[in-house]
Design an enzyme around this catalytic site. Structure first.
Site, PDB file in Angstrom:
ATOM      1  N   ASP A   1       0.834  -1.197   0.000  1.00  0.00           N
ATOM      2  CA  ASP A   1       0.000   0.000   0.000  1.00  0.00           C
ATOM      3  C   ASP A   1       0.873   1.253   0.000  1.00  0.00           C
ATOM      4  OD1 ASP A   1      -2.704   1.213   0.396  1.00  0.00           O
ATOM      5  OD2 ASP A   1      -1.772   1.933   2.254  1.00  0.00           O
TER       6      ASP A   1
ATOM      7  N   GLU B   1      14.795 -15.443  -0.487  1.00  0.00           N
ATOM      8  CA  GLU B   1      15.250 -16.527   0.379  1.00  0.00           C
ATOM      9  C   GLU B   1      14.215 -17.642   0.491  1.00  0.00           C
ATOM     10  OE1 GLU B   1      16.098 -14.928   4.186  1.00  0.00           O
ATOM     11  OE2 GLU B   1      17.554 -13.455   3.450  1.00  0.00           O
TER      12      GLU B   1
END
Length: 561
Positions: A226, A275
């Site tokens: 956002d 990751e």
């Protein structure tokens, strides 16, 4: 001879593991769920996570690839959950963390991915940091994590600068200090209950990296960020120099929006995401002056997608649409990112209503317009959007052809901008009315206890129940379009279109053996037939190698016989 795709009953797509297809997001169709308005499981009139979970099979059968959930975090709800008090907790009105976990697991079992909203520009004023910053008074180290400043004027009675809130009025609020005296001011680009974080402070970055890992460990497949363009403010917080109300999308880079410093943050975040297994993604809500600046957010080491607000704001006009399509594809190609296409969301008037009104009124419209015209154009615009290369976003209820509810009584409105002077128009509640599932019931199947915003009676015949299996219904059009798109993987792939000669007001392009023609005019046009009709948004007649395409209609063809 009339040729129109027959609506087939909804069918179950084969489920796949969320990790089965790499780069799924490049051509994904992502469905936005506004949780408070999607489905209510406990009859309190407010949608919740268990309600969303119960409707996941509907979304699977609709044919979407992923579900983006608007905020469900613990919040005082000053701005419908975009004022977050705890980023690691579910607000009780929506359920619990166990409900979130069950929703994620069920979605994955159905072959759907889950994207959650992240709100890093600001917190709630009930966030623990902010509460302590107020309680501890001037000099509190916690105030450094926000933008606290002394006021101007003889007694500090004027705001620190001339910035205005997107929701109207000053972007600054003066606090009362613990001793009862008027004190410092704090920055809030949105509501006063949403103080902006100071991203120059290392603790803010540390906190959000931890929040990312929390939800990634929960199994979410990505984040919609956002106000992704707003985190970094220009050094010194300089005056804007004008008192015209600032809108989300303008022609200039503002000292509080689209600052270059945001990109270092997203490069750090990308390393965290990479990751994790499962091809997870970031999507930016980045209101920028140009699509070229939007492309900065989706460079290879930053975010994966950014909403194409320039496209959303384009009128139903062939020339304007072609310009923004070309500019979008040209801007995304050098950075290797997919284009995105979106027509509606929780912040703008639904496109079935926007297109029902004259062009030039913006994305917040207060009049219903010509309902029949708006729906016809909305259906055509959807087929055009789904034929373009890249990823498409669908806002809940648009597959039902829902219009905005423009006549909500003032006393039921909850949009904070509605109550604040000259901000955004403040009529976002109209696109947030709970969607109808059945023809009958206190809320047309939304729940057993009514709905938090009133639904108009006409929605009974726009409900999922009323449209399912009905040839030519908007719901079956969406189901058919998404089925064709899934069966033809090349439809959303690629990074360009081959434009074809077409009459004025008509868009025509080829992608392999697929051709899309969109007539944006108010009159029928006769064009060559491009093969076998796959799908149309309106009735098309063909004879002697030519096709008559009605006004405001889009047609999909294939050269295959």
């Amino acid at each position: 001879m009339s040729q129109q795709h027959s609506a087939a009953p909804a069918r179950h797509f084969a489920t796949v593991s969320v990790a089965d297809r790499r780069d799924w997001w490049r051509d994904a169709v992502i469905y936005q769920v506004y949780p408070r308005s999607f489905a209510d499981s406990n009859g309190d009139g407010m949608g919740d996570l268990e309600g969303v979970r119960s409707r996941l099979p509907y979304l699977r059968d609709l044919g979407v690839d992923a579900v983006w959930l608007s905020p469900f975090y613990a919040s005082p709800q000053a701005d419908a959950g975009y004022d977050v008090a705890d980023y690691r907790a579910v607000d009780p009105m929506f359920g619990s963390l166990l409900d979130a976990d069950a929703l994620i697991r069920d979605a994955h079992a159905l072959g759907l991915r889950i994207i959650v909203d992240l709100v890093p520009n600001h917190s709630s004023d009930r966030y623990e940091w902010f509460k302590r910053a107020l309680a501890e008074g001037p000099g509190s180290p916690l105030r450094e994590r926000y933008h606290f400043r002394p006021g101007k004027g003889e007694n500090g009675e004027l705001p620190p600068n001339d910035w205005e809130s997107i929701f109207g009025g000053p972007a600054w609020t003066r606090v009362t200090e613990p001793d009862g005296t008027p004190g410092e001011w704090y920055l809030h680009l949105f509501a006063p209950e949403q103080p902006d974080f100071n991203w120059d402070h290392p603790a803010v970055g540390d906190e959000f990296r931890s929040i990312l890992r929390f939800w990634l460990d929960m199994g979410v497949d990505g984040f919609r960020i956002d106000v992704a363009h707003g985190l970094v403010k220009a050094e010194g917080l300089p005056d804007l120099g004008t008192h015209d109300q600032v809108k989300l999308l303008g022609n200039d880079v503002m000292p509080f929006f689209d600052q270059d410093g945001v990109h270092a943050i997203y490069r750090q975040w990308r390393r965290i995401l990479d990751e994790y297994s499962g091809d997870r993604i970031f999507v930016a809500e980045a209101w920028t002056p140009t699509v070229e600046r939007t492309a900065n957010y989706v460079r290879p080491d930053e975010l994966h997608q950014a909403f194409n607000f320039q496209y959303l704001g384009t009128a139903w006009d062939a020339k304007e649409l072609r310009t923004v399509i070309d500019r979008t594809l040209d801007a995304m190609r050098p950075v290797g990112a997919p284009a995105t296409w979106v027509l509606s969301n929780h912040d703008v008037t639904r496109h079935a209503t926007r297109f029902a009104n004259p062009p030039g009124l913006g994305t917040q419209i207060r009049t219903a317009g010509d309902r029949e015209l708006g729906l016809r154009r909305a259906r055509a615009a959807t087929l055009l959007m789904l034929a373009l290369p890249g990823s498409a976003y669908v806002y809940q209820g648009e597959e039902l052809g829902l219009p905005d509810v423009v006549d909500l009584p003032d006393e039921v409105r909850q949009d904070p901008a509605y109550f604040r002077g000259a901000g955004q128009d403040g009529f976002r509640d109209g696109c947030r009315v709970p969607i109808p599932w059945t023809r009958t019931g206190s809320s047309y199947g939304f729940g057993d206890g009514g709905s938090w915003l009133p639904q108009p009676p006409v929605w009974a015949e726009l409900s999922v129940e009323a449209q399912t299996g009905v040839p030519g219904s908007t719901l079956e059009l969406y189901r058919a379009a998404l089925r064709v798109r899934r069966e033809r993987p090349d439809l959303g792939a690629g990074e360009s279109v081959e434009w074809l000669r077409a009459p004025e007001g008509v868009l025509a392009f080829r992608r392999g053996d697929f051709v899309c023609v969109a007539n944006t005019t108010g009159e029928s046009v006769t064009i060559p037939s491009y093969g076998r009709v796959l799908l149309t948004s309106g009735e098309v007649t063909e004879a002697d190698g030519e096709a008559k395409v009605p006004a405001d209609t889009t047609v999909w063809w294939t050269a295959e016989r």
